[in-house]
Design an enzyme around this catalytic site. Structure first.
Site, PDB file in Angstrom:
ATOM      1  N   CYS A 210      -5.069   2.564  -3.204  1.00 46.85           N
ATOM      2  CA  CYS A 210      -4.265   2.852  -2.886  1.00 46.85           C
ATOM      3  C   CYS A 210      -2.981   1.992  -2.751  1.00 46.85           C
ATOM      4  O   CYS A 210      -1.791   1.992  -2.036  1.00 46.85           O
ATOM      5  CB  CYS A 210      -4.386   3.461  -1.275  1.00 46.85           C
ATOM      6  SG  CYS A 210      -5.083   4.080  -1.472  1.00 46.85           S
TER       7      CYS A 210
ATOM      8  N   ASP B 188       3.362  -4.207   7.760  1.00 49.20           N
ATOM      9  CA  ASP B 188       2.000  -3.070   8.159  1.00 49.20           C
ATOM     10  C   ASP B 188       0.722  -4.302   8.655  1.00 49.20           C
ATOM     11  O   ASP B 188       0.347  -5.383   7.469  1.00 49.20           O
ATOM     12  CB  ASP B 188       1.717  -2.718   6.622  1.00 49.20           C
ATOM     13  CG  ASP B 188       0.409  -2.287   6.336  1.00 49.20           C
ATOM     14  OD1 ASP B 188      -0.268  -2.256   6.994  1.00 49.20           O
ATOM     15  OD2 ASP B 188       0.801  -1.314   4.976  1.00 49.20           O
TER      16      ASP B 188
ATOM     17  N   HIS C  93       1.062  -1.274  -0.310  1.00 51.18           N
ATOM     18  CA  HIS C  93       0.010   0.124  -0.514  1.00 51.18           C
ATOM     19  C   HIS C  93       0.391   1.148   0.016  1.00 51.18           C
ATOM     20  O   HIS C  93       1.745   1.057   0.515  1.00 51.18           O
ATOM     21  CB  HIS C  93      -0.474  -0.081   1.289  1.00 51.18           C
ATOM     22  CG  HIS C  93      -2.086   1.048   1.474  1.00 51.18           C
ATOM     23  ND1 HIS C  93      -1.355   2.296   1.790  1.00 51.18           N
ATOM     24  CD2 HIS C  93      -3.442   1.153   1.283  1.00 51.18           C
ATOM     25  CE1 HIS C  93      -2.464   2.984   1.760  1.00 51.18           C
ATOM     26  NE2 HIS C  93      -3.763   2.233   1.599  1.00 51.18           N
TER      27      HIS C  93
ATOM     28  N   GLN D   1      -4.480  -5.363   7.329  1.00 50.65           N
ATOM     29  CA  GLN D   1      -5.398  -6.173   6.637  1.00 50.65           C
ATOM     30  C   GLN D   1      -5.617  -7.369   7.152  1.00 50.65           C
ATOM     31  O   GLN D   1      -6.044  -8.664   6.826  1.00 50.65           O
ATOM     32  CB  GLN D   1      -5.544  -5.885   4.813  1.00 50.65           C
ATOM     33  CG  GLN D   1      -5.532  -4.904   4.333  1.00 50.65           C
ATOM     34  CD  GLN D   1      -6.742  -4.874   3.919  1.00 50.65           C
ATOM     35  OE1 GLN D   1      -7.628  -4.959   4.007  1.00 50.65           O
ATOM     36  NE2 GLN D   1      -6.581  -2.777   3.806  1.00 50.65           N
TER      37      GLN D   1
ATOM     38  N   LYS E 264     -10.386  -0.627  10.819  1.00 53.04           N
ATOM     39  CA  LYS E 264     -10.209  -1.997   9.676  1.00 53.04           C
ATOM     40  C   LYS E 264     -11.396  -2.894  10.550  1.00 53.04           C
ATOM     41  O   LYS E 264     -11.297  -3.891   9.707  1.00 53.04           O
ATOM     42  CB  LYS E 264      -9.286  -2.096   8.752  1.00 53.04           C
ATOM     43  CG  LYS E 264      -9.065  -1.072   7.541  1.00 53.04           C
ATOM     44  CD  LYS E 264      -7.977  -1.249   7.029  1.00 53.04           C
ATOM     45  CE  LYS E 264      -7.117  -0.691   6.031  1.00 53.04           C
ATOM     46  NZ  LYS E 264      -8.057   0.292   4.905  1.00 53.04           N
TER      47      LYS E 264
END
Lengths: 417, 147
Positions: A375, A211, A134, A214, A237
């Site tokens: 993104c 990261d 991302h 997600q 999220k």
């Protein structure tokens, strides 16, 4: 949480109909049709428990934290620090000192770039990311490279949308000062087998940032088992509020890092001659934090744990299998990202129908998906696409919603194909 | 708001079969238009004879609205003077963005088919991209972005 008894069936699977009643927004209509919300990778929806926790805080206990001796300030501090303790347990950090509240994943990564990277990186040093990232795990490193003269290296991906491990390993060198990797790709849903990547980096003593924006909403994450050095994720999220997120950092690394922003709450003593900073995690939390956001995040963790991360993952994987089967019946549909292990994210294109038109036509059927570059422009460039359509599922989605998606895609093909 | 107001037959036809979808190798003017939000990329080519647009074309990729709008643009400005094209640009701008101005849609001919876009705010930039790109080409800017 009392909800737990009613949302898990006797056979131990999630009762989706009962779960959906926990989410007020799922009862609304769009243009007279039931809302079919399949944009969960962009932002999930909130259960009433999260909304109520924040309202209850504002209606009963709001004051600034870590300051007053009065009752409200103490209550607010207990709730805020209670949320930190929930985060620690949820990701299995060793200590709450390793849990820094930030605005979201983006801020967490910027914090590491500026506080960990900037003071010690220089020309010749390398930061290694992947082609799947991302923008939030690309741009902060590019900025750091401009500031320090370090170089950004990019591990390539395969046609199925997986990070090429051998190429990654070949890019690791004595110059590599940090690896920054997605745990799950937002654009394609690829679950990166991060254990392998972390192990390869550890052999060379290279710290690893994941990261996890997600990943955290969809699977059990254990930062000690992962053996990563930094882990970043966002509240919104994972059924929590916007504006709150977490940077997990290994205590020894965080201790050695200078503060990122200066201000109140991050100091022990200030005079014009010398300021003494607070310890962890407050050193990185200048100013009044998002107290209600942290409390809402804590409530979101309670909610997810009441369902069980394993049960959530199983429900979402079943939906993914069904969605893949149904979408495969649409003529001209091409899946983008076909990794062997995926989160419940389906990125696709349809011949002769631009994703942007799909988004508009689906919206008229009450179906919310994301269209565009997600993104992750380098990913789109790799596949030679300006954009894709992306349906991303949460545990509260149903097979009937997959059917509505498929029906709406047929409508779009008839209109424009 | 009916989808058929957006995807009218003329729009669908011009998307499936865009007119003047080609490069003009010896163009006097050209400009690239880019809509970063959705990845639409267009190049507009103009061949001038004095002040008159003798030929105009485009290529690139985009959604149905941006492709149809560009196709309709090429049909409507071919043969017009630069000043006339500028006048059409401002009329189209009003058509796409202003609901407080009465526009004689009939006078716009086929371009009037884009009047439904106004009801879809997320799509206005798709329809206006080619016009901004033509404007940039005529003013000899090389690149325009609608963001």
């Amino acid at each position: 949480m009392s909800a737990a008894h009613s949302v898990i069936s006797e056979t131990g699977v999630l009762d989706v109909a009962a779960i959906r009643r926990d989410f007020p927004v799922l009862a609304r209509t769009v243009r007279g049709l039931p809302l079919t919300y399949l944009d969960n990778a962009a932002s999930s929806q909130r259960p009433r428990a999260v909304i109520d926790a924040m309202s209850h805080y504002y209606e009963n206990s709001h004051a600034n934290v870590h300051r007053g001796v009065h009752t409200l300030s103490q209550e607010a501090t207990e709730l805020f620090e209670g949320a930190r303790a929930k985060v620690r347990r949820f990701i299995n950090a060793k200590s709450t000192q390793e849990v820094v509240f930030v605005r979201g994943t983006t801020e967490a990564i910027n914090l590491v770039a500026q506080s960990y990277g900037r003071p010690q990186f220089g020309p010749g040093d390398e930061i290694l990311v992947s082609w799947l990232e991302h923008h939030a795990n690309i741009v902060p490193w590019q900025m750091l490279c401009q500031q320090t003269g370090a170089t950004l290296k990019v591990a390539p991906i395969t046609q199925s949308g997986e990070v090429d491990f051998d190429a990654f390993a070949a890019l690791l060198s004595p110059r590599t000062k940090l690896v920054a990797l997605a745990h799950v790709s937002n654009a394609l849903g690829t679950v990166i087998p991060v254990h392998r990547f972390i192990a390869a980096a550890k052999v060379r003593g290279v710290p690893v940032l994941l990261d996890g924006a997600q990943a955290v909403p969809h699977m059990k994450v254990d930062v000690q088992a992962l053996d990563c050095d930094f882990y970043a994720f966002s509240g919104h999220k994972m059924c929590g509020p916007t504006g709150i997120g977490v940077l997990y950092g290994r205590e020894s690394l965080l201790n050695a890092m200078p503060p990122w922003q200066g201000g109140g709450d991050m100091i022990l003593a200030v005079s014009f001659e010398k300021t003494v900073y607070s310890g962890l995690p407050y050193k990185f939390e200048a100013g009044t934090p998002d107290i209600a956001g942290a409390i809402g995040l804590g409530a979101a963790i309670d909610y997810l744990e009441s369902l069980g991360m394993e049960r959530i993952a199983a429900a979402e994987q079943a939906l993914l299998v069904y969605a893949n089967e149904q979408l495969a019946t649409i003529p001209g549909l091409r899946f983008v990202g076909t990794a062997s292990e995926k989160a419940a994210v389906v990125s696709f294109t349809i011949d002769k129908v631009h994703p942007h038109d799909l988004g508009t036509i689906l919206d008229h059927e009450g179906v919310a998906i994301r269209t565009g570059h997600h993104c992750a422009m380098p990913v789109m460039e790799f596949f030679g696409l300006p954009a894709t359509a992306r349906a991303s599922f949460a545990f509260y989605n149903t097979r009937a919603e997959v059917d509505r998606l498929v029906a709406a895609l047929h409508t779009a093909r008839e209109m424009l194909g | 708001m009916d989808l058929k107001d957006l995807y009218r037959d003329i729009i669908v036809d011009h998307n499936r079969h865009p007119r003047n979808f080609r490069e003009i190798p010896d163009a006097d003017r050209r400009a690239d238009g880019f809509n970063p939000l959705c990845g639409d990329k267009l190049t507009v080519f103009v061949k001038l004879e004095g002040n008159r647009i003798a030929d105009v074309s485009f290529n690139g990729s985009g959604c149905a609205i941006s492709v149809a709008s560009a196709s309709l643009l090429t049909e409507s400005v071919k043969g017009k003077t630069i000043a006339e094209a500028a006048g059409l640009f401002s009329q189209m701008h009003q058509l796409l963005t202003r609901d407080d101005v009465d526009i004689d849609v009939a006078s716009l001919g086929k371009l009037g088919a884009l009047s439904g876009v106004r009801e879809f705010p997320a799509r206005v930039k798709c329809a206006s991209l080619c016009w901004h790109t033509l404007d940039a080409a005529l003013h000899q800017q090389e690149q325009v972005s609608t963001e």
